[in-house]
Design a protein around this motif. Structure first.
Motif, PDB file in Angstrom:
ATOM      1  N   TRP A   1      -6.149   7.399  -3.098  1.00  0.00           N
ATOM      2  CA  TRP A   1      -6.229   6.108  -2.787  1.00  0.00           C
ATOM      3  C   TRP A   1      -5.084   4.965  -2.598  1.00  0.00           C
ATOM      4  N   VAL A   2      -4.147   5.868  -2.598  1.00  0.00           N
ATOM      5  CA  VAL A   2      -3.092   5.023  -1.373  1.00  0.00           C
ATOM      6  C   VAL A   2      -2.916   4.677  -0.419  1.00  0.00           C
ATOM      7  N   LEU A   3      -4.116   5.812   0.998  1.00  0.00           N
ATOM      8  CA  LEU A   3      -4.005   6.092   1.708  1.00  0.00           C
ATOM      9  C   LEU A   3      -4.316   4.648   2.305  1.00  0.00           C
ATOM     10  N   PRO A   4      -5.286   3.967   1.860  1.00  0.00           N
ATOM     11  CA  PRO A   4      -5.123   2.480   3.192  1.00  0.00           C
ATOM     12  C   PRO A   4      -4.156   1.222   2.657  1.00  0.00           C
ATOM     13  N   GLU A   5      -3.709   1.672   1.921  1.00  0.00           N
ATOM     14  CA  GLU A   5      -2.593   0.693   1.821  1.00  0.00           C
ATOM     15  C   GLU A   5      -1.317   1.038   2.792  1.00  0.00           C
ATOM     16  N   LEU A   6      -1.310   2.742   2.675  1.00  0.00           N
ATOM     17  CA  LEU A   6      -0.457   2.729   3.601  1.00  0.00           C
ATOM     18  C   LEU A   6      -0.744   2.711   5.736  1.00  0.00           C
ATOM     19  N   ILE A   7      -1.897   2.554   6.058  1.00  0.00           N
ATOM     20  CA  ILE A   7      -2.280   2.426   6.751  1.00  0.00           C
ATOM     21  C   ILE A   7      -2.571   1.272   7.371  1.00  0.00           C
ATOM     22  N   GLU A   8      -2.744   0.116   6.641  1.00  0.00           N
ATOM     23  CA  GLU A   8      -3.020  -1.597   6.702  1.00  0.00           C
ATOM     24  C   GLU A   8      -1.644  -2.064   7.026  1.00  0.00           C
ATOM     25  N   ALA A   9      -0.615  -1.094   6.001  1.00  0.00           N
ATOM     26  CA  ALA A   9       1.588  -1.839   6.601  1.00  0.00           C
ATOM     27  C   ALA A   9       1.451  -1.682   7.530  1.00  0.00           C
ATOM     28  N   ALA A  10       1.416   0.510   7.889  1.00  0.00           N
ATOM     29  CA  ALA A  10       2.057   0.804   8.584  1.00  0.00           C
ATOM     30  C   ALA A  10       1.652  -0.185  10.669  1.00  0.00           C
TER      31      ALA A  10
END
Length: 910
Positions: free
Chosen positions: A705-714
């Motif tokens: 569930w952390v992955l969407p935040e990482l994708i957007e930020a990256a």
């Protein structure tokens, strides 16, 4: 018996006068009178009773020898009110009737008992104010202390006073208002000493006596007794101040030794009978052939009336300790013979145990039965005490081991960690598989409770392996517990160890919901999302059918499958049902865990008000039961709301907790919240750093569930490869579940990395799919990302439409940071946007508890129903409502519904 008049004590009497006056005027007051033995606590409590005109007084007291009898003191206090039991709501009444042996049933949650007592006292105070006097609180049985401490913390607007007297308050009473009672002032101590001594004393001797007794009134009263004028004139010898209680006790023993033998033996019988039951004491005396006429004179040390009472608790302890072991056993045997097993079976078993001079299987069996009865009433500490005594009376080695393990398990439930360690350390070698498995479970639970979480997992896995052949269901339950611990630790190796053990211990027979949960998460760890998907979906279908008993024990752990299959709408429905079942069962100690799941689902749905209410209720219950929750739900909610200061403060606290305990769940949650917060604020480098930090620990569901935040930020920071790797992991987790939410989430994140020719269709798919769900925050974020993409392509008109939709959704949900991000984007398109903020006025500020009450009343709950939810009395609810009405300038419940329905944005909590 004539009571020595109070000398001095103006300050203490003033405090008690104020307390009694407040109770008489309709207020609640709680006070712990604390001080050394003999310093005058009981005299002050007697003073409070004498001054409580127009107030009904209820009394109870702790008795050292009765500490193992569950709810003994509570029964003393509530006995005069049992005719009012009908006013207590059903589940609470049943709990109270169970602990008082008026009915049989499952062991009640002690906090449900506390709520029942609160109801009982509150109702009784409606007609006449109440003053509850609980003396010798340091000797309260643990179950009574827990309930009375709970009740004391819930009082607010009732006409009830609770006055405790204690040498040192038990943990259950710590933190309550305290009045420290010390020795008399020097002048008053001299006055008291002069009133008691008729011999002419040298001033130096008087000064020494006063100084060395620290002005302790009982010491001043009792120590001169029996001394000749010459001894008094010559002084009492050097007294060590910290030995005063011992010297007082010795003075009582000295007085006893001058009594005739029948009187001394009668004192011992009374000292060994904890309840002060006159009939039992007299019948036991007759059993021993005591001539009651000859025993009538006890020099004021004891009074036989409706109850047998001692001049001071130190008389009881002094008499009992001065007797020889053989004489004590004789007395206990006589008491056991005259105690009716039908009405006082536990007391009889305890007397039989005290009378035993060596191993006695018959008595050990009786103690086991008493332990079972205590557990059935929720008295875990009493059960542990009975079982520990049964161990000492057991000769057969195998049976002794079983009883040692049972005693250790009960002691762990009671929080007696050192007793558990002692019992485990005393286990012999050569245990069978089941016994060694039980021991390993206890060692694992001890390790986890001590913060050594990683070390606990192998112990539980080892225990499950030992149970596998003979007790497969127990093996599976042990592994389910191990999974819960691993989720807190968030350590990959721990998850792998549990998952492999699950595969090696298959379910026996048809797999139920919990078997499927366990098998599903194990497959997720060892084989991946695609292989686990079918089992996880099958488990999700059955969880709603779990019986109430299974929900109480395992419900909150079972809901992990909904996060695994990305179905938070089903999670909300199941958690709502589980919260209801747990409330109805009165299992308050596990209710915070169920509320946590509900708050999580509500937050994802953008139902922030309801989520905040669930969080607040969970925190309230957790605080009341002494098991405070980590702030994970609050972190998630605050980060989505974009409240930077509060979020970063909680992140810091969570990271400190993770460092102190080694529990990785705190670290993952804290950094995940940071990534959400900083993405909302548009600080993408910080968001990516937080998301990467959240992946330092690993939890097979939560980490995804952390992955969407990482994708957007990256993507926003130009770290394309980091984003692509994260997208691959997200696709692996979402593709096996062909539903709108995971598919919409996947499409939104694919769009961030897609070529322009493909991105638009992906954004539109994301908006369409997420729009069919109740996950409003993610739907709004899809509009935001699409609008940002359109603006960068120069498509200002369409960008404005998407960004306006996003902005309106964010404002409606309460996602302030994301709303401001959308507003900045709208301004960049050339559109003028007035920042919308809620008008806040001072007369519309509610406290957190007032807000909870207001929302529950708005939703149609009655005062008693609100009180049940928030662990306060209906009168306290009404008191809060009056304040709420004043703050909101309304005067009816109907108006409250109108205000909170139409102007809720104008109300904040403090």
């Amino acid at each position: 018996m004539q009571q020595q008049p109070l000398v001095d004590r103006e300050t203490e009497r003033a405090a008690l006068d104020s307390m009694v006056a407040a109770v008489r005027d309709g207020e609640s007051r709680v006070l712990v009178v604390q001080g050394a033995p003999g310093v005058g606590k009981s005299a002050l409590m007697g003073y409070a009773e004498q001054t409580a005109t127009g107030i009904r007084v209820l009394r109870a007291g702790g008795i050292e020898s009765e500490m193992e009898l569950a709810f003994a003191a509570l029964h003393q206090l509530c006995l005069p009110l049992l005719d009012r039991m009908a006013v207590v709501p059903g589940p609470r009444r049943e709990a109270l009737e169970t602990v008082f042996r008026l009915r049989t049933g499952t062991p009640p949650d002690p906090f449900l008992v506390g709520l029942a007592v609160l109801d009982l006292l509150s109702d009784a105070s409606e007609g006449q104010p109440l003053l509850c006097l609980i003396d010798d609180a340091q000797w309260l049985d643990q179950a009574s202390a827990q309930v009375l401490g709970f009740v004391a913390r819930r009082l607010l607007a009732e006409s009830i006073g609770m006055l405790f007297g204690a040498r040192e308050p038990s943990p259950e009473l710590r933190g309550l208002p305290t009045l420290e009672v010390t020795g008399l002032r020097e002048a008053d101590a001299h006055t008291l000493l002069n009133s008691l001594t008729h011999a002419r004393l040298d001033q130096r001797i008087r000064d020494q006596i006063v100084a060395e007794t620290n002005g302790n009134p009982l010491a001043l009263i009792e120590l001169p007794r029996g001394l000749t004028p010459t001894q008094m004139a010559g002084g009492l010898g050097l007294l060590n101040a910290d030995m005063v209680p011992g010297r007082i006790e010795e003075s009582f023993v000295g007085r006893m030794q001058d009594l005739p033998e029948p009187a001394r033996l009668l004192l011992l019988v009374a000292a060994a009978e904890p309840a002060g039951d006159t009939d039992v004491v007299l019948r036991a005396a007759g059993q021993l052939g005591i001539d009651l006429a000859a025993a009538a004179g006890t020099d004021g040390l004891m009074t036989i009336g409706e109850r047998v009472t001692f001049r001071h608790p130190l008389v009881r302890s002094g008499v009992y300790r001065a007797a020889g072991a053989a004489q004590r056993r004789t007395v206990h045997r006589a008491l056991a013979e005259v105690t009716d097993p039908r009405v006082a079976s536990d007391q009889r078993a305890w007397h039989l145990a005290a009378a035993a001079s060596g191993p006695d299987e018959t008595v050990a069996v009786e103690l086991e039965r008493s332990a079972g009865r205590a557990q059935a009433r929720g008295g875990v500490a009493a059960a542990a005490a009975f079982l520990q005594r049964a161990v000492a009376l057991t000769r057969d080695p195998a049976r002794r081991v079983d009883r040692m393990l049972a005693a250790a398990e009960a002691s762990l439930d009671a929080g007696a960690v050192e007793d558990v360690r002692r019992l485990l350390g005393a286990l012999p070698g050569g245990l069978d598989a089941h016994q060694s498995g039980r021991a390993a479970v206890l060692e694992g639970q001890l390790a986890f409770a001590s913060g050594a979480g990683v070390a606990a997992i192998p112990l539980l896995v080892n225990a499950a392996t030992r149970f596998a052949d003979t007790h497969p269901q127990l093996a599976r339950e042990t592994l389910l517990n191990a999974w819960g611990m691993a989720s807190v630790i968030s350590d990959r190796e721990s998850f792998v160890a549990v998952a492999r053990a699950v595969h090696s211990v298959p379910a026996s027979g048809e797999r139920g919901a919990l078997d499927l949960v366990l098998d599903g998460v194990a497959l997720l760890v060892t084989a991946g999302w695609a292989d686990a998907a079918g089992t996880l979906r099958e488990a999700a279908k059955l969880i709603g059918d779990l019986p109430a008993s299974a929900v109480v024990r395992w419900g909150w752990q079972s809901t992990v499958v909904f996060g695994a299959i990305w179905d938070l709408e089903a999670l909300q429905a199941v958690c709502t049902q589980q919260v209801r079942l747990v409330r109805e069962a009165g299992a308050l100690q596990v209710l915070p865990n169920n509320l946590t799941g509900l708050a999580y689902a509500l937050t994802w749905a953008g139902e922030f008000e309801q989520a905040a209410a669930a969080i607040a209720e969970g925190e309230l219950v957790a605080a009341a039961t002494g098991n405070p929750l980590p702030p994970f739900n609050s972190l998630h909610l605050l980060s989505l709301q974009g409240r930077e200061r509060e979020t970063t403060e909680l992140i810091t606290a969570a990271l400190e907790t993770a460092a102190a305990t080694g529990f990785g769940a705190a670290l993952t949650t804290a950094h995940w919240a940071g990534s959400v917060l900083y993405n909302g604020l548009g600080r993408y480098a910080e968001a990516m750093s937080s998301a990467l930090a959240a992946e330092q620990t690993w939890e097979p569901v939560g980490t995804a569930w952390v992955l969407p935040e990482l994708i957007e930020a990256a993507c926003r920071t130009g770290e394309v490869q980091v984003a692509r790797d994260a997208l691959d992991r997200l696709i692996e987790a979402t593709q096996p579940f062909d539903a709108d939410f995971p598919a919409g989430l996947e499409a939104r994140n694919r769009a961030l990395l897609a070529h322009d020719d493909d991105a638009e269709a992906l954004y539109q798919e994301a908006i369409e799919r997420l729009g069919r769900t109740r996950m409003r925050p993610d739907h709004a974020r899809a509009h935001l990302l699409y609008g940002e993409w359109l603006r960068r392509r120069g498509q200002r008109v369409e960008a404005r439409r998407q960004l306006r939709t996003a902005y309106d959704l964010f404002v409606a949900i309460g996602m302030e940071a994301f709303a401001d991000r959308a507003r900045r984007e709208l301004l960049a398109t050339g559109e003028t946007v007035r920042k919308r903020t809620a008008e806040i006025t001072s007369d519309k500020v509610l406290t957190a508890q007032e807000r909870q009450i207001a929302l529950l009343v708005r939703d149609g709950l009655s005062n008693p129903e609100v009180g049940q939810r928030l662990f306060i009395s209906p009168r306290t609810v009404e008191w809060h409502l009056r304040k709420i009405f004043t703050k909101l300038s309304i005067d009816s419940r109907r108006q409250l519904r109108d205000v909170l329905s139409h102007a809720d944005d104008n109300i904040v909590t403090t």
